[in-house]
Design an enzyme around this catalytic site. Structure first.
Site, short mmCIF file in Angstrom:
data_model
loop_
_atom_site.label_atom_id
_atom_site.label_comp_id
_atom_site.label_asym_id
_atom_site.label_seq_id
_atom_site.Cartn_x
_atom_site.Cartn_y
_atom_site.Cartn_z
N ASP A 47 39.23 97.84 5.76
CA ASP A 47 38.72 98.59 7.22
C ASP A 47 39.78 98.39 8.42
O ASP A 47 39.79 99.47 8.87
CB ASP A 47 37.41 98.50 7.24
CG ASP A 47 36.95 97.07 7.74
OD1 ASP A 47 37.68 96.12 7.67
OD2 ASP A 47 35.75 96.97 8.16
N ASP A 83 33.48 94.91 1.11
CA ASP A 83 32.72 94.86 2.43
C ASP A 83 32.92 96.43 3.17
O ASP A 83 32.68 96.30 4.40
CB ASP A 83 32.78 93.77 3.15
CG ASP A 83 34.25 93.64 3.58
OD1 ASP A 83 35.14 94.23 2.96
OD2 ASP A 83 34.54 92.68 4.61
N THR A 132 40.58 95.13 -1.07
CA THR A 132 39.97 93.89 -0.48
C THR A 132 39.20 93.37 -1.53
O THR A 132 38.16 93.83 -2.42
CB THR A 132 39.12 93.97 0.73
OG1 THR A 132 38.61 92.66 1.25
CG2 THR A 132 38.25 95.13 0.75
N ASP A 153 36.64 91.36 -0.70
CA ASP A 153 35.17 91.10 -0.09
C ASP A 153 34.23 92.10 -0.49
O ASP A 153 32.94 91.95 -0.06
CB ASP A 153 35.55 91.11 1.50
CG ASP A 153 36.24 89.79 1.88
OD1 ASP A 153 36.37 88.66 1.03
OD2 ASP A 153 36.67 89.66 3.07
N GLY A 182 44.93 91.45 3.89
CA GLY A 182 44.87 90.55 2.62
C GLY A 182 45.18 91.13 1.36
O GLY A 182 44.46 92.17 1.04
N ARG A 195 34.52 86.05 4.86
CA ARG A 195 34.29 85.63 6.17
C ARG A 195 33.04 86.22 6.92
O ARG A 195 32.20 85.56 7.62
CB ARG A 195 35.63 85.85 6.93
CG ARG A 195 35.81 84.71 8.24
CD ARG A 195 37.25 85.00 8.79
NE ARG A 195 38.29 86.15 8.48
CZ ARG A 195 39.25 86.05 8.32
NH1 ARG A 195 39.89 84.99 8.70
NH2 ARG A 195 40.10 87.01 7.92
N ARG A 224 49.27 91.60 7.90
CA ARG A 224 48.26 92.21 9.33
C ARG A 224 49.27 92.23 10.43
O ARG A 224 49.72 91.07 10.99
CB ARG A 224 47.10 90.88 9.56
CG ARG A 224 46.48 90.46 8.17
CD ARG A 224 45.21 89.53 8.59
NE ARG A 224 44.71 88.82 7.59
CZ ARG A 224 43.75 89.39 6.72
NH1 ARG A 224 43.33 90.31 6.51
NH2 ARG A 224 43.44 88.52 5.43
#
Ligand code: F6P
Length: 323
Positions: free
Chosen positions: A103, A130, A126, A128, A11, A172, A72
């Site tokens: 990741d 995360d 990203t 996120d 993304g 997500r 992706r």
């Protein structure tokens, strides 16, 4: 090392362009030739590998998205795909690759290094936040500011009509955007995937807020919350309580676009310099991370083996302040 390549994968996130610019210019500053791979690993397999120079990254530091495009790529998860990609890199004389992505993209980079001895360095891109091994990922700061601004706007109309709003933000598997934008936007409730959502407790808390005199309320919901999407939770509220007419706003990909903040531009710039310098110094199978304001190189595997621990204290802060 004479030639390196750079790609963006997974993304997109605001600041990826600033990272590309930094990789290209650091390479040139150090006398390397540099190539851009279009559309992530798919472009590596399809040989969409183009030469870049200092001017090809002019005027992009302030632009969201990625000028190299991103994807992706399923084919890169297979050894045959990676073998084709490695062959293309060798054809161009490319010995090192900088991968900007999440990741999932790092797993591919690790395999490329182990199976084909191509030097790889990852940069965490990203929204996120995360990824293990770094306190911040490129794009997170911009995305949380975008979400916060949206919440500010929603608050205006929520207050004017005495309404409850559910605002769904991205994430997500991660509640970072939700909790930070929620605190910054003064949300009454924040629902994240890291904590099981208790709907009766949520309803009770909204009732208490109303009794304390709050006429409008904002509930921020991360898209991966275990109770469902914001639209499902709003429907449950209607079904299980006296609250009627709650509104739902899904911010979605709005959060991925837009001009990166100064923080993300500088983070991406510093990480790009560190990534190329790392390759020049002979590092491989590593990622650039930021810890206590310092750029560090860590094993790529830290990204997935030591995931960022969600800070539950932030939820407590939000709870205290929503009194
Ligand atoms: O990983 C970044 C992210 O924006 C997540 O927060 C979100 O769940 C996902 O990507 C959406 O991916 P896509 O754009 O492929 O639907």
């Amino acid at each position: 090392m004479k030639r390196i390549a750079v790609l963006t994968s997974g993304g997109d996130s605001p600041g990826m362009n600033a990272g590309l610019r930094a990789v290209v210019r650091t390479a040139i500053y150090n006398g390397l030739e540099v190539f851009g791979v279009k559309r992530g690993y798919q472009g590596m397999i399809d040989d969409k590998i183009i030469p870049m120079d200092a001017r090809s990254v002019s005027g992009i530091i302030n632009r969201g998205g990625t000028i190299l495009h991103s994807a992706r790529c399923k084919a890169f998860r297979e050894p045959e795909g990676r073998a084709q990609a490695a062959e293309n890199l060798r054809k161009h004389g490319i010995e090192g690759v900088v991968v900007i992505g999440g990741d999932g993209s790092y797993h591919g980079a690790q395999a490329l290094f182990e199976e084909h001895q191509i030097a790889v360095i990852g940069m965490p891109g990203t929204i996120d936040n995360d990824i293990g091994g770094t306190e911040y990922t490129i794009g997170f700061d911009t995305a949380m500011n975008t979400a916060m601004e949206a919440i500010d706007r929603i608050r205006d109309t929520a207050a004017s009509h005495d309404r409850i709003f559910f605002v769904e933000v991205m994430g997500r598997t991660s509640g970072y955007i939700a909790v930070i934008a929620g605190i910054a936007g003064g949300a009454e409730e924040i629902l994240v995937p890291e904590r099981k959502t208790d709907l009766p407790a949520l309803i009770e808390s909204l009732r208490e807020a109303r009794e304390k005199g709050k006429s409008s309320m904002i509930v921020v919901v991360a898209e991966g919350d275990d109770a469902g999407h914001a639209i499902d939770i709003a429907a449950k509220l209607e079904e299980l309580s006296e609250f009627r007419g709650a509104k739902v706003t899904v911010l979605g990909h709005l959060q991925r676009g837009g001009s990166p903040t100064a923080f993300d531009r500088v983070l991406a710039s510093r990480m790009g310099v560190a990534a190329v310098e790392g390759l020049i110094q002979g590092h491989s199978g590593k990622m650039v991370g930021i810890t206590n304001q310092h750029m560090m190189l860590r094993p790529l595997s830290e990204a997935w083996e030591c995931p960022q621990h969600f800070d539950f204290n932030l939820l407590r802060v939000a709870r205290v302040l929503s009194v």
